[in-house]
Write an enzyme that holds these catalytic residues in place. Structure first.
Site, mmCIF file in Angstrom:
data_model
loop_
_atom_site.group_PDB
_atom_site.id
_atom_site.type_symbol
_atom_site.label_atom_id
_atom_site.label_comp_id
_atom_site.label_asym_id
_atom_site.label_seq_id
_atom_site.Cartn_x
_atom_site.Cartn_y
_atom_site.Cartn_z
ATOM 1 N N TYR A 14 0.727 -1.102 -0.207
ATOM 2 C CA TYR A 14 0.004 0.042 -0.006
ATOM 3 C C TYR A 14 0.970 1.192 -0.140
ATOM 4 O O TYR A 14 0.315 2.560 -0.163
ATOM 5 C CB TYR A 14 -0.857 0.160 1.348
ATOM 6 C CG TYR A 14 -1.843 -1.232 1.312
ATOM 7 C CD1 TYR A 14 -2.842 -1.090 0.321
ATOM 8 C CD2 TYR A 14 -1.728 -2.162 2.240
ATOM 9 C CE1 TYR A 14 -3.881 -2.339 0.391
ATOM 10 C CE2 TYR A 14 -2.491 -3.191 2.315
ATOM 11 C CZ TYR A 14 -3.652 -3.085 1.409
ATOM 12 O OH TYR A 14 -4.482 -4.362 1.518
ATOM 13 N N PHE A 66 -5.143 -0.462 9.704
ATOM 14 C CA PHE A 66 -5.863 -0.420 8.322
ATOM 15 C C PHE A 66 -6.628 0.662 8.636
ATOM 16 O O PHE A 66 -7.127 1.272 9.707
ATOM 17 C CB PHE A 66 -6.465 -1.572 8.173
ATOM 18 C CG PHE A 66 -5.414 -2.592 7.654
ATOM 19 C CD1 PHE A 66 -4.961 -2.751 6.499
ATOM 20 C CD2 PHE A 66 -4.898 -3.698 8.397
ATOM 21 C CE1 PHE A 66 -4.050 -3.440 5.947
ATOM 22 C CE2 PHE A 66 -3.786 -4.648 8.055
ATOM 23 C CZ PHE A 66 -3.435 -4.498 6.829
ATOM 24 N N ASN A 68 -9.975 1.645 7.899
ATOM 25 C CA ASN A 68 -11.231 1.621 8.660
ATOM 26 C C ASN A 68 -11.164 1.631 9.993
ATOM 27 O O ASN A 68 -12.302 1.669 10.543
ATOM 28 C CB ASN A 68 -11.952 0.406 7.881
ATOM 29 C CG ASN A 68 -12.212 0.470 6.777
ATOM 30 O OD1 ASN A 68 -11.801 1.364 5.855
ATOM 31 N ND2 ASN A 68 -12.972 -0.574 5.898
ATOM 32 N N ASP A 93 -6.135 11.855 2.373
ATOM 33 C CA ASP A 93 -6.560 11.958 1.042
ATOM 34 C C ASP A 93 -7.857 12.226 0.731
ATOM 35 O O ASP A 93 -8.722 11.930 1.791
ATOM 36 C CB ASP A 93 -6.179 10.661 0.235
ATOM 37 C CG ASP A 93 -7.227 9.422 0.766
ATOM 38 O OD1 ASP A 93 -7.926 8.918 0.179
ATOM 39 O OD2 ASP A 93 -6.845 9.018 1.988
#
Length: 217
Positions: A14, A66, A68, A93
């Protein structure tokens, strides 16, 4: 002490995706000040003093939960250091801003950014500053979930490097001078290519084509 949280996903797969632009910004701040990342609770953190040895003390944070579940990392750190939402800056972002735009915002809705959504859920309020870095809406046929996890294109890399540099500058200004100063200095940032100006006629060219009235006598 202030907390600057760069949103992203852990794992090398990622690292260069659009969703991880927040990590790129806090990595740049850490690099500038020679900070070393360490593991703390559900995050990697690095402590810097922005400006000088007596400057603003900032804890840079990269959640390791992560995207979420970003609130799971942020909430306990705020509680541990006894900080309120005004001492928190989230670097994220932003799908709704064109690539090349950068802006500060205080509060507001999460706009579908799941890291921001979870931080709001954990804190119980949306009232914290954010530094939003545009990644644009996906092209036709792209699912937004696939778009945010896509890698930067070769033609975007130069603009990305400048956005990250300016993002790090913006973090430093916020830490030292506050949100209003950050907004005043950075909310006009627009690195999108400017259209080429229309060609202008050569000086005297219009006059040269006109010889004046003819004498018909």
């Amino acid at each position: 002490m202030k907390l600057v949280v760069g949103l992203g996903n852990p794992g090398s797969q990622y690292a260069q995706t659009r969703h991880n632009v927040g990590w790129l910004v806090v990595d740049e701040v850490a690099r500038r000040w020679g900070a070393v990342w360490r593991k703390e609770k559900d995050a990697e953190v690095a402590e810097v003093r922005v400006g000088s040895a007596a400057g603003a003390k900032v804890l840079l944070v990269k959640p390791q939960t992560f995207m979420n579940a970003s609130g799971k990392a942020v909430g306990p750190l705020l509680a541990f250091y006894k900080l309120g939402g005004d001492a928190l800056l989230v670097v994220q972002d932003d799908l709704d801003s064109p690539f090349g735009l950068l802006k500060f915002r205080l509060g507001g809705r999460h706009g579908g950014q799941n890291g921001v959504r979870d931080i709001i859920r954990v804190l119980g309020t949306p009232d914290f500053p954010r530094l939003k870095i545009g990644i644009s809406r996906p092209p036709a046929g792209w699912d937004p979930a696939d778009w945010v996890l896509s890698r930067w294109r070769a033609e975007e890399v130069g603009t990305l490097a400048e956005l990250v540099r300016l993002g790090a500058d913006a973090v430093e200004v916020w830490a030292q001078a506050g949100l209003a100063e950050g907004q005043a200095r950075f909310n006009g940032t627009d690195l999108r290519p400017k259209p080429e100006p229309a060609p202008q006629p050569e000086p005297g060219a219009a006059g040269a084509a006109y010889a004046g009235p003819r004498d018909h006598h």
